[in-house]
Motif scaffolding. Sequence first.
Motif, mmCIF file in Angstrom:
data_model
loop_
_atom_site.group_PDB
_atom_site.id
_atom_site.type_symbol
_atom_site.label_atom_id
_atom_site.label_comp_id
_atom_site.label_asym_id
_atom_site.label_seq_id
_atom_site.Cartn_x
_atom_site.Cartn_y
_atom_site.Cartn_z
ATOM 1 N N ASN A 1 -0.054 4.100 0.467
ATOM 2 C CA ASN A 1 -0.558 5.083 1.426
ATOM 3 C C ASN A 1 -0.073 4.768 2.839
ATOM 4 N N CYS A 2 -0.332 3.527 3.308
ATOM 5 C CA CYS A 2 0.051 3.215 4.689
ATOM 6 C C CYS A 2 1.343 2.403 4.785
ATOM 7 N N CYS B 1 -7.506 2.308 1.026
ATOM 8 C CA CYS B 1 -7.221 3.157 -0.134
ATOM 9 C C CYS B 1 -6.972 2.244 -1.335
ATOM 10 N N CYS C 1 0.841 -1.198 0.000
ATOM 11 C CA CYS C 1 0.000 0.000 0.000
ATOM 12 C C CYS C 1 0.875 1.247 0.000
ATOM 13 N N GLN D 1 -5.999 -2.389 5.289
ATOM 14 C CA GLN D 1 -5.711 -1.560 6.458
ATOM 15 C C GLN D 1 -6.397 -0.196 6.366
ATOM 16 N N CYS D 2 -6.140 0.516 5.267
ATOM 17 C CA CYS D 2 -6.661 1.889 5.188
ATOM 18 C C CYS D 2 -7.687 2.032 4.062
ATOM 19 N N CYS E 1 -6.721 -1.672 -0.072
ATOM 20 C CA CYS E 1 -5.854 -1.942 1.077
ATOM 21 C C CYS E 1 -6.719 -2.369 2.272
HETATM 22 ZN ZN LIG Z 1 -3.108 1.174 3.151
#
Ligand SMILES: [Zn+2]
Lengths: 219, 113
Positions: B75-76, B94, B73, B91-92, B89
């Motif tokens: 982003n994270c 995105c 990812c 987790q986040c 993702c």
């Molecule tokens: Zn992420």
Amino acid sequence: MKVSVVKNILQANDRIADLNKQLFDEKQILTINVMSSPGAGKTSLIERTIVELKNDYRIGVIEGDIQSTQDAEKIAATEVPVVQINTGGACHLDGNMIRETLGQFNLDEIDLLIVENVGNLVCPAEFRMGEDFKIMLLSVPEGDDKPLKYPLMFHEASVLLINKMDLLPYVSCSPERIRQESLKINPALTIFEISATGDHGLYDWYDWLRQKISIKKMS
Amino acid sequence: MHELSIINNIIEIILAELPKYNISRVRAISLRIGEMRQVIPEAMQLGFECLAKNSPLEGAELIIEKVPIAGYCQNCGKKFRLNDWSQKCPQCSCERMEIISGKELEIVEFEGS
Ligand SMILES: [Zn+2]
Ligand SMILES: Nc1nc2c(ncn2[C@@H]2O[C@H](COP(=O)(O)OP(=O)(O)O)[C@@H](O)[C@H]2O)c(=O)[nH]1
Ligand SMILES: [Mg+2]
Ligand SMILES: [Zn+2]
């Protein structure tokens, strides 16, 4: 006896594709590999693109589509050099097939080399030929489930042209869904909606191509 | 059948290796193939049996390890195993997932005498 080897199965092709790429870079030729299923509009798009750009750039075409020599004849009518590859029934073009045609062009006098791949949504995505960009066409009558069914091609392409937009009222297909699904697979994908037999969206495509040709010339 | 061109490449690579090891009969070939390649193992084995006929590879078994699709990812910064190509993702959630495995197409080992 056990032998550990660790070899890329497509190494032979990748090696030739790298050689082609070196040559195209040295000669500053922008090379695009146009891929789609049969009938999505590759030849139509290439004809239109040639007519639009041939006064500004020197263009060469390699025809790999298997519909006999019809496509090559259409392109030849635009008076740019065109070489037909006889794939002998193969379902994709590879680096070596491209290499073998290059002797038939004067590479010092080409700015843009357009390759029309065999109509197929699977293997053309796996075999590099040394191109700068993979251009994929998907026509709306084919439906909007194609990104999920043939993800590798959408993942490898730099540009997706959603073609036959003029037919949208007659088919059940959502270009928005194509856009969303393919961007999930490939967030960097550039997408244009076009009609290769009309005018819809073609100017954005021509601009994209002009820009990439001038970047290649400056490299 | 994109399996066929993949098989032809495998046969060529192994045939070129055999003289180095004095092997005249291959019994097994181990492959790592990413899930993104959409290769069907049964089609691989069947195609291989046809194309390897009358060669030192005739009768060899293809042992295919499927490599799952994994993403990173942007982003994270975390890595995840993905169920399909277009997964967000976990987790986040995105959508800026970069694919880091699943495109493998490799020969890792072969066995013979
Ligand atoms: Zn992420
Ligand atoms: N209505 C419509 N027809 C198109 C369009 N683009 C191509 N076609 C038609 O689709 C057919 C196949 O096109 P062609 O360029 O040969 O596809 P290829 O097999 O991908 O090279 C031809 O009859 C074209 O005239 C389009 O934008 N709209
Ligand atoms: Mg065509
Ligand atoms: Zn193929």
